[in-house]
Every structure is written in C-alpha cells, then in structure tokens.
Design a protein around this motif. Structure first.
Motif, PDB file in Angstrom:
ATOM      1  N   TYR A   2     -17.080 104.645  83.186  1.00 55.63           N
ATOM      2  CA  TYR A   2     -17.324 105.101  81.699  1.00 55.63           C
ATOM      3  C   TYR A   2     -18.163 103.973  80.872  1.00 55.63           C
ATOM      4  O   TYR A   2     -17.981 103.996  79.692  1.00 55.63           O
ATOM      5  N   CYS A   3     -18.610 103.032  81.571  1.00 57.22           N
ATOM      6  CA  CYS A   3     -19.245 101.758  80.845  1.00 57.22           C
ATOM      7  C   CYS A   3     -20.795 101.813  81.432  1.00 57.22           C
ATOM      8  O   CYS A   3     -21.148 102.334  82.452  1.00 57.22           O
ATOM      9  N   GLU A   4     -21.664 101.292  80.565  1.00 54.65           N
ATOM     10  CA  GLU A   4     -23.051 101.114  80.856  1.00 54.65           C
ATOM     11  C   GLU A   4     -23.147 100.224  82.097  1.00 54.65           C
ATOM     12  O   GLU A   4     -22.384  99.046  82.167  1.00 54.65           O
ATOM     13  N   PRO A   5     -24.054 100.421  83.070  1.00 49.98           N
ATOM     14  CA  PRO A   5     -23.976  99.585  84.508  1.00 49.98           C
ATOM     15  C   PRO A   5     -24.620  98.090  84.104  1.00 49.98           C
ATOM     16  O   PRO A   5     -23.965  97.161  84.749  1.00 49.98           O
ATOM     17  N   SER A   6     -25.242  97.906  82.970  1.00 47.06           N
ATOM     18  CA  SER A   6     -25.927  96.626  82.842  1.00 47.06           C
ATOM     19  C   SER A   6     -24.750  95.868  81.978  1.00 47.06           C
ATOM     20  O   SER A   6     -24.886  94.629  81.733  1.00 47.06           O
ATOM     21  N   ALA A   7     -23.671  96.519  81.109  1.00 44.58           N
ATOM     22  CA  ALA A   7     -22.766  95.746  80.545  1.00 44.58           C
ATOM     23  C   ALA A   7     -22.250  94.754  81.387  1.00 44.58           C
ATOM     24  O   ALA A   7     -21.731  94.837  82.346  1.00 44.58           O
ATOM     25  N   SER A   8     -22.003  93.453  80.613  1.00 43.61           N
ATOM     26  CA  SER A   8     -21.092  92.372  81.399  1.00 43.61           C
ATOM     27  C   SER A   8     -19.654  92.708  81.438  1.00 43.61           C
ATOM     28  O   SER A   8     -19.183  93.199  80.583  1.00 43.61           O
ATOM     29  N   ARG A   9     -18.941  92.285  82.525  1.00 41.78           N
ATOM     30  CA  ARG A   9     -17.581  92.258  82.744  1.00 41.78           C
ATOM     31  C   ARG A   9     -16.942  90.830  82.395  1.00 41.78           C
ATOM     32  O   ARG A   9     -17.480  89.948  83.086  1.00 41.78           O
ATOM     33  N   PRO A  10     -15.831  90.778  81.801  1.00 42.22           N
ATOM     34  CA  PRO A  10     -15.164  89.671  81.607  1.00 42.22           C
ATOM     35  C   PRO A  10     -14.670  89.228  82.853  1.00 42.22           C
ATOM     36  O   PRO A  10     -14.294  90.068  83.590  1.00 42.22           O
ATOM     37  N   SER A  11     -14.508  87.828  83.131  1.00 44.74           N
ATOM     38  CA  SER A  11     -13.935  87.467  84.541  1.00 44.74           C
ATOM     39  C   SER A  11     -12.561  88.078  84.711  1.00 44.74           C
ATOM     40  O   SER A  11     -12.327  87.886  85.920  1.00 44.74           O
ATOM     41  N   HIS A  12     -11.869  88.147  83.767  1.00 45.01           N
ATOM     42  CA  HIS A  12     -10.500  88.592  84.364  1.00 45.01           C
ATOM     43  C   HIS A  12     -10.479  90.176  84.621  1.00 45.01           C
ATOM     44  O   HIS A  12      -9.427  90.771  85.261  1.00 45.01           O
ATOM     45  N   PHE A  13     -11.685  90.809  84.593  1.00 45.96           N
ATOM     46  CA  PHE A  13     -11.978  92.265  85.304  1.00 45.96           C
ATOM     47  C   PHE A  13     -12.204  91.728  86.956  1.00 45.96           C
ATOM     48  O   PHE A  13     -13.380  92.277  87.204  1.00 45.96           O
ATOM     49  N   ALA A  14     -11.313  91.304  87.604  1.00 44.72           N
ATOM     50  CA  ALA A  14     -11.539  90.820  89.160  1.00 44.72           C
ATOM     51  C   ALA A  14     -10.001  90.692  89.501  1.00 44.72           C
ATOM     52  O   ALA A  14      -9.130  90.921  89.000  1.00 44.72           O
ATOM     53  N   LEU A  15     -10.045  91.099  90.963  1.00 47.40           N
ATOM     54  CA  LEU A  15      -8.832  91.113  91.527  1.00 47.40           C
ATOM     55  C   LEU A  15      -8.229  89.623  91.751  1.00 47.40           C
ATOM     56  O   LEU A  15      -9.065  88.817  91.624  1.00 47.40           O
ATOM     57  N   TYR A  16      -7.119  89.460  91.985  1.00 48.15           N
ATOM     58  CA  TYR A  16      -6.595  88.237  91.766  1.00 48.15           C
ATOM     59  C   TYR A  16      -6.947  87.281  93.252  1.00 48.15           C
ATOM     60  O   TYR A  16      -7.093  86.080  93.121  1.00 48.15           O
ATOM     61  N   LEU A  17      -7.090  88.250  94.322  1.00 47.53           N
ATOM     62  CA  LEU A  17      -7.487  87.574  95.685  1.00 47.53           C
ATOM     63  C   LEU A  17      -8.534  88.134  96.388  1.00 47.53           C
ATOM     64  O   LEU A  17      -8.523  89.583  96.653  1.00 47.53           O
ATOM     65  N   ALA A  18      -9.326  87.334  97.024  1.00 46.78           N
ATOM     66  CA  ALA A  18     -10.416  87.658  97.915  1.00 46.78           C
ATOM     67  C   ALA A  18     -10.247  86.795  99.296  1.00 46.78           C
ATOM     68  O   ALA A  18     -10.213  85.531  98.919  1.00 46.78           O
ATOM     69  N   VAL A  19     -10.537  87.364 100.420  1.00 51.74           N
ATOM     70  CA  VAL A  19     -10.079  86.467 101.535  1.00 51.74           C
ATOM     71  C   VAL A  19     -11.376  86.752 102.642  1.00 51.74           C
ATOM     72  O   VAL A  19     -11.879  87.752 102.687  1.00 51.74           O
ATOM     73  N   TYR A  20     -11.705  85.524 102.933  1.00 61.13           N
ATOM     74  CA  TYR A  20     -12.962  85.283 103.815  1.00 61.13           C
ATOM     75  C   TYR A  20     -12.620  85.964 105.203  1.00 61.13           C
ATOM     76  O   TYR A  20     -11.490  85.621 105.600  1.00 61.13           O
ATOM     77  N   CYS A  21     -13.441  86.888 105.723  1.00 55.17           N
ATOM     78  CA  CYS A  21     -13.076  87.761 106.798  1.00 55.17           C
ATOM     79  C   CYS A  21     -14.284  87.424 107.752  1.00 55.17           C
ATOM     80  O   CYS A  21     -15.514  87.285 107.273  1.00 55.17           O
ATOM     81  N   ASN A  22     -14.017  87.213 109.175  1.00 55.05           N
ATOM     82  CA  ASN A  22     -15.146  87.228 109.973  1.00 55.05           C
ATOM     83  C   ASN A  22     -14.577  88.091 111.188  1.00 55.05           C
ATOM     84  O   ASN A  22     -13.264  88.027 111.449  1.00 55.05           O
ATOM     85  N   VAL A  23     -15.339  88.688 111.988  1.00 52.61           N
ATOM     86  CA  VAL A  23     -15.120  89.577 113.075  1.00 52.61           C
ATOM     87  C   VAL A  23     -15.487  88.993 114.417  1.00 52.61           C
ATOM     88  O   VAL A  23     -16.877  88.549 114.595  1.00 52.61           O
ATOM     89  N   VAL A  24     -14.584  88.950 115.230  1.00 54.01           N
ATOM     90  CA  VAL A  24     -14.554  88.267 116.329  1.00 54.01           C
ATOM     91  C   VAL A  24     -14.386  89.372 117.507  1.00 54.01           C
ATOM     92  O   VAL A  24     -12.892  89.441 117.586  1.00 54.01           O
ATOM     93  N   LEU A  25     -15.000  89.888 118.415  1.00 51.76           N
ATOM     94  CA  LEU A  25     -14.568  90.829 119.422  1.00 51.76           C
ATOM     95  C   LEU A  25     -13.821  92.099 118.693  1.00 51.76           C
ATOM     96  O   LEU A  25     -12.751  92.298 119.276  1.00 51.76           O
ATOM     97  N   ASP A  26     -14.311  92.535 117.526  1.00 49.10           N
ATOM     98  CA  ASP A  26     -13.751  93.533 117.051  1.00 49.10           C
ATOM     99  C   ASP A  26     -12.398  93.261 116.025  1.00 49.10           C
ATOM    100  O   ASP A  26     -11.465  94.074 115.728  1.00 49.10           O
ATOM    101  N   LEU A  27     -12.049  92.052 116.315  1.00 47.68           N
ATOM    102  CA  LEU A  27     -10.721  91.530 115.545  1.00 47.68           C
ATOM    103  C   LEU A  27     -11.293  91.033 114.153  1.00 47.68           C
ATOM    104  O   LEU A  27     -12.157  90.104 114.125  1.00 47.68           O
ATOM    105  N   VAL A  28     -10.555  91.279 113.305  1.00 50.25           N
ATOM    106  CA  VAL A  28     -10.702  90.907 111.992  1.00 50.25           C
ATOM    107  C   VAL A  28     -10.068  89.331 111.812  1.00 50.25           C
ATOM    108  O   VAL A  28      -8.785  89.592 111.640  1.00 50.25           O
ATOM    109  N   MET A  29     -10.796  88.532 111.639  1.00 50.75           N
ATOM    110  CA  MET A  29     -10.019  87.125 111.496  1.00 50.75           C
ATOM    111  C   MET A  29     -10.093  86.682 109.849  1.00 50.75           C
ATOM    112  O   MET A  29     -11.284  86.914 109.286  1.00 50.75           O
TER     113      MET A  29
END
Ligand code: FES
Length: 100
Positions: free
Chosen positions: A64-91
């Motif tokens: 319900y917001c304009e796509p170009s509207a900026s989002r405050p930095s607190h509009f983010a999830l607490y955690l994002a984890v770097y992932c890599n896939v090796v032989l179909d396993l998510v590391m």
C-alpha cells in the motif's frame, strides 16, 4: 527451521539462490516460514505482503506504499545469513550474517 537457537525462513529465490532470513516479520511478527511466498529474490510476508530481500533482509516493497518511497532502515528483518549451495546442500555461514 531452527539453527543455533534462531528461527529462520530458508528458501530459494526464483533464480535458484538460497537465502536464510529471520523467520519473524519486523512489522507484526508473522512467521515468514509459514505461508511466506517467494517473489523474485524476496520473501513476502503472509500477513500484509511486505517483501524482504534475501541478501540482507531489507524491506523492498509494501503493497500500500509507492514503490519509489524510501523505507526506514528499521523496516528490515533482524537477521540475514549468508548461504552457499554445495552438492544440493544449503550451507549457512553465521560469521558473515547481517544483524540489522
Ligand atoms: S506482519 Fe508481516 S507484513 Fe505485517
């Protein structure tokens, strides 16, 4: 999925890359791993449709917001984890995780 005491929503983006994000939405706490939808490289919350980028957990779209509207930095999830896939396993590498 729970890893080292953190509840994560793990998914593959439409490009096949793996992502792991904090399972709980920063808006009202919905569990993104239960009913969340993959939209491009983002995960869409099942409650109100906010979309979070898999690379860093930032909110990229609010229906319900304009796509170009900026989002405050607190509009983010607490955690994002770097992932890599090796032989179909998510590391996951927590040493490089992004805490917002
Ligand atoms: S609870 Fe996730 S968008 Fe509202």
């Amino acid at each position: 999925m729970t890893v080292v005491g953190k509840n994560l929503a793990v998914y593959r983006g439409e490009d096949g890359r793996a992502h792991a994000l904090d399972a709980y939405c920063c808006h009202n706490g919905a569990n993104l791993a239960v009913g969340g939808l993959v939209k491009g490289s983002c995960l869409e919350c099942p409650f109100h449709g906010w979309q979070f980028r898999g690379d860093d957990g930032k909110c990229m779209q609010i229906p319900y917001c304009e796509p170009s509207a900026s989002r405050p930095s607190h509009f983010a999830l607490y955690l994002a984890v770097y992932c890599n896939v090796v032989l179909d396993l998510v590391m996951m590498r927590f040493s490089d995780c992004i805490k917002l």
